[in-house]
Design a protein around this motif. Structure first.
Motif: not given
Length: 372
Positions: A85-89, A106-110
């Motif tokens: 859940r990368w948007k928490v960054a 665990t993260l996409s290239q985007k």
């Protein structure tokens, strides 16, 4: 032992990393960030043990919202650990995170591009954290599994992406749960890049076996001059990780902090309950930060001589023992006085270290040495 001077310099908050800075000790909280008081207690306990950087898992939006309060009150720099859940960054970076750990598996290239760009705009470092168990599938398939070469390739790909985005504040970890694969991955990476390295054996295990495994793996790498930060990953509270880290660093003469107890393994001549005695003394001296060698021997015949390199110690016999300093006997004591007199002597030496500036080698020091 060699000292690795050619890594690049980055900063995690006020802590310098790489380019000859002392190897920094790091840990990770075990609580959910929403438990703010519990998390802060862990951070403070780790700080008192010598921790210099703390990583905090940010698994969801609730954790991200709590991160700001943790950052405001934390006595240590905080690294936000981001997966899936990368948007928490974005929220933790805005809240003042001192660094962000990302895992290309665990993260996409985007997602990687977005998080790296946000870190670049905030001028904070990223850690490219490679784990053998979560390598990108295409890399595993290309290399026939999570080999050391595959781990290095995953790290180099993420580094190139970051550099292409204009962000070169990077440190790197390449962890597996087995020692030999981890060691080989770090060795291979160091031949191809000069970014600072965060050392660790991931999922090392419970305190005893995990510390042994970490000591072997990290000890090999540190003795070869590799490593700029480290974490001893244990199934237990962060304070245990920090203590284990300093034991590893101290054993190699890289950084020393606190009491180093020298005790005999016991034999037929031992006439005291040495394990119990050592445990009591160790517990009474946990608060000491000065690097002092303390011997606890179970034989009044050979104890002082065998422990002559210790700053102070006790050698016990049946009902009576001797207190010694640098191998010289300074007092003969009844058993009831062993522990209090030894503790008193250690505290006196610790005060001497403090007043004479003997405790050196904090993260602000230009060379390795004893920790604050």
């Amino acid at each position: 032992m060699t000292t690795r001077e050619n890594t690049k310099r980055i900063w995690i908050g006020p802590v310098p990393i790489g380019a000859g800075a002392p190897v920094a000790v790091q840990s990770m909280t075990t609580t959910h960030p929403q438990d703010i008081e519990g998390t802060l207690r862990e951070i403070e306990e780790a700080r008192r043990a010598g921790c210099e950087i703390m990583r905090v898992a940010v698994p969801d939006e609730e954790a991200a919202r709590a991160f700001g309060e943790l950052k405001r009150r934390s006595p240590l720099p905080l690294i936000a650990d981001i997966h899936f859940r990368w948007k928490v960054a974005f929220e933790v970076i805005e809240a003042g995170a001192d660094g962000v750990r990302i895992n290309p598996g665990t993260l996409s290239q985007k997602a990687l591009r977005e998080v790296i760009s946000a870190a670049r705009e905030a001028s904070i470092p990223i850690r490219v954290g490679i784990n053998a168990a979560s390598l990108p599938r295409r890399i595993r398939e290309r290399f026939g599994g999570a080999t050391p070469e595959a781990m290095v390739e995953a790290a180099l790909e993420a580094i190139k992406l970051s550099e292409d985005l204009g962000h070169a504040q990077i440190k790197v970890s390449l962890k597996a749960s087995d020692v030999l694969r981890t060691v080989e991955a770090y060795r291979l990476f160091a031949q191809r890049s000069s970014y600072p390295l965060h050392l660790g054996i991931t999922e090392a295990g419970p305190p005893f076996s995990g510390a042994v495994k970490s000591a072997v793996g990290l000890g090999i790498l540190l003795a070869e001059g590799l490593g700029d930060t480290l974490r001893v990953s244990l199934t237990g509270p962060p304070v245990l990780e920090v203590r284990a880290a300093y034991h590893i660093l101290g054993a190699l003469g890289i950084r020393e902090r606190g009491v180093d107890i020298i005790s005999c393994p016991t034999c037929g001549r031992c006439e005291v309950d040495l394990p119990k005695l050592v445990e009591e003394i160790q517990g009474r001296l946990l608060h000491i930060t000065a690097p002092i060698k303390v011997a606890v021997m179970g034989c009044v015949v050979n104890g002082p001589g065998e422990a002559k390199e210790a700053d102070v110690g006790i050698a016990g016999g049946r009902g009576e023992g001797v207190l010694f300093r640098k191998g010289e006997v300074i007092a003969r004591l009844p058993e009831r006085e062993w522990v209090p007199r030894l503790v008193e002597e250690v505290q006196r030496l610790a005060q001497q270290y403090a007043t004479s500036g003997g405790c050196k080698g904090s993260s602000e020091s230009p060379s390795h040495g004893s920790a604050p």
